[in-house]
Design an enzyme around this catalytic site. Structure first.
Site, PDB file in Angstrom:
ATOM      1  CG  HIS A  71       2.272  -0.086   4.423  1.00 23.32           C
ATOM      2  ND1 HIS A  71       2.064  -0.993   5.437  1.00 23.32           N
ATOM      3  CD2 HIS A  71       1.116   0.606   4.291  1.00 23.32           C
ATOM      4  CE1 HIS A  71       0.831  -0.862   5.906  1.00 23.32           C
ATOM      5  NE2 HIS A  71       0.234   0.106   5.225  1.00 23.32           N
ATOM      6  CG  ASP A 104      -2.071  -0.904   1.151  1.00 21.95           C
ATOM      7  OD1 ASP A 104      -2.113  -1.727   0.220  1.00 21.95           O
ATOM      8  OD2 ASP A 104      -2.950  -0.821   2.031  1.00 21.95           O
ATOM      9  CG  HIS A 142      -3.636   6.731   3.326  1.00 18.48           C
ATOM     10  ND1 HIS A 142      -4.040   6.583   4.640  1.00 18.48           N
ATOM     11  CD2 HIS A 142      -3.214   5.511   2.934  1.00 18.48           C
ATOM     12  CE1 HIS A 142      -3.860   5.343   5.023  1.00 18.48           C
ATOM     13  NE2 HIS A 142      -3.363   4.657   3.994  1.00 18.48           N
ATOM     14  CG  HIS A 163      -4.444   2.736  -0.540  1.00 16.58           C
ATOM     15  ND1 HIS A 163      -5.393   2.011   0.156  1.00 16.58           N
ATOM     16  CD2 HIS A 163      -3.492   3.070   0.384  1.00 16.58           C
ATOM     17  CE1 HIS A 163      -5.028   1.898   1.424  1.00 16.58           C
ATOM     18  NE2 HIS A 163      -3.885   2.557   1.593  1.00 16.58           N
TER      19      HIS A 163
END
Length: 278
Positions: free
Chosen positions: A246, A101, A156, A152
């Site tokens: 990540h 991510d 964020h 995503h």
């Protein structure tokens, strides 16, 4: 901190659902609590030059009104909008899915891509639009290597705190960057912090995407040490497991080093590292 609807020419999400089977049960709010590009661990503003993040501009991406005077409106997605994300990938035999991510980040993503390429496996990258727009070459490298590029959001945010118009901007603008870079819009998306709500499912479905959570959180964003990340992955390994790691949002050197260690061990244990079929 890094996995829906149907315009002409898009593959039907029904084909995805048919391959995946029933949605796995699980909580709709999973505590990822990872750092984000230009933000603190819990979504608060961070100090420094990255704190001033340009808010996403309104977009009509895939939500254009039928007439000039008509306001964009959500249409009911088909198949029916999901009420929870996939948390694992069933019916794939002895297979696991690795997901990353928050990238792409030129400091860490190239090393992750290199390790995956060395072992001939594919993974999923859930990218943030504000990172993707400046690193489109890495998006193309992901796609060229057969990895799945997912949405995503743009910056964020904590999605349940946003009005529907902002959720639409966050997802729509990111899908637009991905499609312009790769020639194909994403088929998967993941909510930051694993925090989903009804509007995010509906708007994601409108954009042709399926929601994907995770089964195993490495907590690599806390930088617990390479050995700890490796141990978490190997202990949690099982058929259908989706691993969360990540490749951006902070110092991800431990995430890179851990992948280099646990990936060959997973393969030696007979796991296939793959991505969902489309």
């Amino acid at each position: 901190m890094k996995k829906d609807q149907l315009p002409p020419g898009r593959r039907s999400v029904l084909r995805i659902a048919a391959c995946l089977g029933a949605t796995a049960a699980g909580s709709l709010l999973v505590g990822e609590r990872a750092e984000t590009p230009g933000r603190g661990p819990a979504g608060g503003a961070a100090a420094g030059p990255q704190a001033a993040v340009r808010p996403p501009k309104a977009t009509s991406y895939r939500l254009r009104p039928l007439a000039a005077y008509a306001a964009p409106a959500l249409r009911r997605a088909r198949p029916p909008v999901r009420r929870r994300p996939f948390l694992e990938i069933p019916d794939m035999g002895r297979a696991m899915v690795l997901t990353f991510d928050d990238g792409p980040d030129p400091r860490y993503t190239p090393d992750i891509l290199g390790i995956l390429r060395e072992y001939g496996v594919r993974a999923m990258f859930f990218v943030c639009g504000e990172m993707a727009t400046d690193n489109r070459d890495l998006l193309r490298e992901m796609a060229d290597d057969g990895h799945v590029v997912g949405n995503h959001t743009w910056s964020h945010p904590l999605v349940p705190k946003l009005p529907p118009s902002r959720i639409r901007d966050q997802l729509g603008r990111t899908s637009e960057v991905i499609e312009k870079s790769l020639g194909e819009a994403p088929l998967w998306y993941r909510a930051p912090y694993g925090a989903w709500n009804k509007h995010s499912f509906e708007i994601g479905a409108e954009l042709g995407m399926e929601p994907l959570g995770w089964t195993l959180d490495t907590l690599d964003w806390t930088r617990p040490g390479t050995s700890t990340i490796v141990r978490r992955v190997l202990r949690g390994a099982a058929p259908g497991v989706v691993v969360l790691s990540h490749d951006a949002g902070g110092n991800r050197s431990q995430s890179v080093a851990a992948l280099r260690r646990y990936l060959p061990e997973l393969l030696d244990e007979g796991y296939r590292i793959t991505v969902p079929r489309r």
